[in-house]
Design a protein around this motif. Structure first.
Motif, PDB file in Angstrom:
ATOM      1  N   THR A   1    -109.837  42.873  12.428  1.00 15.17           N
ATOM      2  CA  THR A   1    -109.332  41.670  12.871  1.00 15.17           C
ATOM      3  C   THR A   1    -108.374  41.776  14.167  1.00 15.17           C
ATOM      4  O   THR A   1    -107.717  42.760  14.437  1.00 15.17           O
ATOM      5  CB  THR A   1    -108.066  41.361  11.695  1.00 15.17           C
ATOM      6  OG1 THR A   1    -108.784  41.251  10.503  1.00 15.17           O
ATOM      7  CG2 THR A   1    -107.768  39.606  11.976  1.00 15.17           C
ATOM      8  N   HIS A   2    -108.786  40.861  14.912  1.00 20.33           N
ATOM      9  CA  HIS A   2    -107.940  40.785  16.254  1.00 20.33           C
ATOM     10  C   HIS A   2    -106.684  40.075  15.763  1.00 20.33           C
ATOM     11  O   HIS A   2    -106.410  39.147  15.412  1.00 20.33           O
ATOM     12  CB  HIS A   2    -108.563  39.992  17.396  1.00 20.33           C
ATOM     13  CG  HIS A   2    -110.126  40.355  17.741  1.00 20.33           C
ATOM     14  ND1 HIS A   2    -111.101  40.224  17.008  1.00 20.33           N
ATOM     15  CD2 HIS A   2    -110.409  41.007  19.063  1.00 20.33           C
ATOM     16  CE1 HIS A   2    -112.228  40.613  17.788  1.00 20.33           C
ATOM     17  NE2 HIS A   2    -111.773  40.913  18.932  1.00 20.33           N
TER      18      HIS A   2
ATOM     19  N   ASP B   1    -114.140  38.385  14.439  1.00 20.72           N
ATOM     20  CA  ASP B   1    -113.437  39.370  13.157  1.00 20.72           C
ATOM     21  C   ASP B   1    -114.321  39.560  11.969  1.00 20.72           C
ATOM     22  O   ASP B   1    -115.100  38.448  11.664  1.00 20.72           O
ATOM     23  CB  ASP B   1    -112.169  38.351  12.661  1.00 20.72           C
ATOM     24  CG  ASP B   1    -111.272  38.229  13.533  1.00 20.72           C
ATOM     25  OD1 ASP B   1    -110.960  39.265  14.516  1.00 20.72           O
ATOM     26  OD2 ASP B   1    -110.117  37.315  13.318  1.00 20.72           O
TER      27      ASP B   1
END
Length: 450
Positions: free
Chosen positions: A117-118, A135
């Motif tokens: 997940t960014h 993501d």
């Protein structure tokens, strides 16, 4: 008990609920615009809010403020190199400065990055380069109460599918955020990281770590992953770094300091190009926007942060806090991580849809009622492309070595009161421009009930 003694104290402000309501109105209900002197318990972030140790304060006096070639940089570089094993160390003023430099060097317009997940600043820096951030959280991450120990993992099947598909040639990097902050602070397992490395090597895609909370991830690996229980957090951290081609970190987290960042790389040419950008944007390569005093504090902090007693206390505090909040009626993410407890505002406030920001409603109520500052991790912060976030979370971050259990007991009481008024809370509407990181500057207005 906490594995430290308190040596310096700071008074805590107590305002009335009426005064806090007036403040919320004045700042357009954006908790980031509330002055720190008007906050009783500040759980907004664990970034840069650490209480430094006596050894760190002593180290400040050794700060070499030479513009080039200072001895403080040499101590910082040696410490970071011994910890990570990366040969090339580039200091920056904080994590997003490191992201900007590294992505500008490694990515071209139209490329893609894939991640467990960014984080918000990571996504913003990628999208500002006309690239796309994808993501790929593991399936277990979708269930907030699932007790799987490594819900921060990347979905390897989706990663392989992306690489084998038409967009595979566009993939510029795979990013593993350890721990996965935007995914609830959940850790990544060594097994998942090893498998990700194998996939990346097969397709010749660089694997990068966002290592801002590397020590906490290492501790959770020791505590939860079979076969790792007899290793030290420092040993596990080194294994994590050995699996990657490079990393960056905000050292305002597991650097145990109030400022600082880092890029660490294996490739000499990439590091040289990053240093050229560093000179233009941050400063000379031996200070990178930091003072010699900062570098000394970071060098000491990077030694302290992997101490088992410190990490065990941090994890146990987060677990106790999560349990206490749940007993008070607040739905929380399971299992507990280390740096924060994540509350499920969507579940607490089902009458407020994502478009009306239920997380903001809970954040504002906790501040109004008790002066507790937290932050929304839902659609306001992590929604993008006109899509709501996967979950409407509120993060109660735990600054390192700052608050005792009695402070957190006060927060639990405040949460219990807010839970009792949950049905009375209303949503919010957003006004004004919406930049990539809109949650920092947004103006919000409460909607009338009914």
């Amino acid at each position: 008990m906490e594995p430290f003694r308190i040596k310096t104290v700071e008074p805590i402000p107590f305002l009335s609920a009426e005064e806090r309501q007036q403040i919320l109105d004045e700042v357009d209900h954006n908790i980031f615009r509330v002055r720190a002197c008007d906050v009783t318990i500040d759980l907004l972030t664990d970034s840069g809010t650490t209480a430094m140790s006596s050894a760190q304060w002593s180290a400040l006096l050794r700060g070499d403020e030479s513009y080039a070639g200072g001895s403080s940089y040499e101590r910082f570089e040696q410490t970071a190199r011994e910890l990570t094993g990366f040969p090339k160390m580039i200091p920056t003023h904080q994590g997003r400065g490191a992201e900007r430099i590294l992505f500008t060097e490694m990515l071209s317009p139209g490329q893609i990055t894939a991640s467990n997940t960014h984080f918000d600043s990571t996504r913003a820096n990628i999208e500002m380069l006309d690239c796309r951030a994808v993501d790929l959280p593991c399936p277990e991450a979708a269930d907030l109460i699932d007790q799987s120990p490594f819900k921060g993992n990347i979905d390897l099947d989706q990663l392989r599918e992306l690489l084998a598909g038409p967009d595979g040639e566009k993939l510029g990097a795979v990013i593993m955020t350890v721990t996965n902050n935007a995914g609830g602070g959940q850790p990544v397992s060594l097994a998942n990281l090893r498998s990700t490395q194998e996939v990346c090597q097969k397709y010749r895609v660089p694997l990068l770590l966002d290592a801002s909370r590397f020590a906490e991830n290492a501790h959770l690996i020791v505590a939860r992953e079979p076969g790792q229980e007899n290793r030290s957090p420092r040993e596990v951290a080194r294994t994590m770094f050995d699996l990657a081609d490079g990393c960056w970190a905000s050292l305002k987290k597991d650097g145990l300091s109030n400022t600082g960042g880092l890029i660490a790389l294996r490739d000499t040419e990439t590091a040289a190009r990053c240093r050229e950008l560093l000179i233009a944007w941050e400063g000379f390569p031996t200070y990178g926007g930091l003072t010699g005093r900062d570098l000394e504090a970071l060098a000491q902090g990077l030694r302290e942060v992997t101490e088992p007693a410190y990490l065990a206390d941090r994890a146990e505090t987060a677990q106790w806090f999560a349990d206490a909040l749940a007993e008070a009626g607040l739905p929380v993410m399971r299992p507990a991580s280390c740096h924060a407890v994540y509350a499920d505002a969507g579940r607490l406030l089902p009458h407020i849809p994502p478009t009306e920001f239920p997380g903001v409603a809970l954040v504002c109520e906790l501040y109004r009622a008790a002066g507790v500052r937290t932050t929304e991790f839902g659609t306001l912060t992590l929604g993008h492309d006109d899509k709501p976030a996967p979950h409407e979370l509120v993060r109660l971050a735990l600054p390192r070595r700052v608050y005792t259990r009695s402070h957190l007991e006060y927060v639990v009481e405040a949460v219990s009161d807010a839970v009792g008024r949950a049905e009375q809370l209303t949503g919010y509407e957003l006004a004004g421009p919406q930049p990539p990181m809109r949650h920092f500057t947004a103006r919000l207005s409460p909607l009338r009930k009914g």
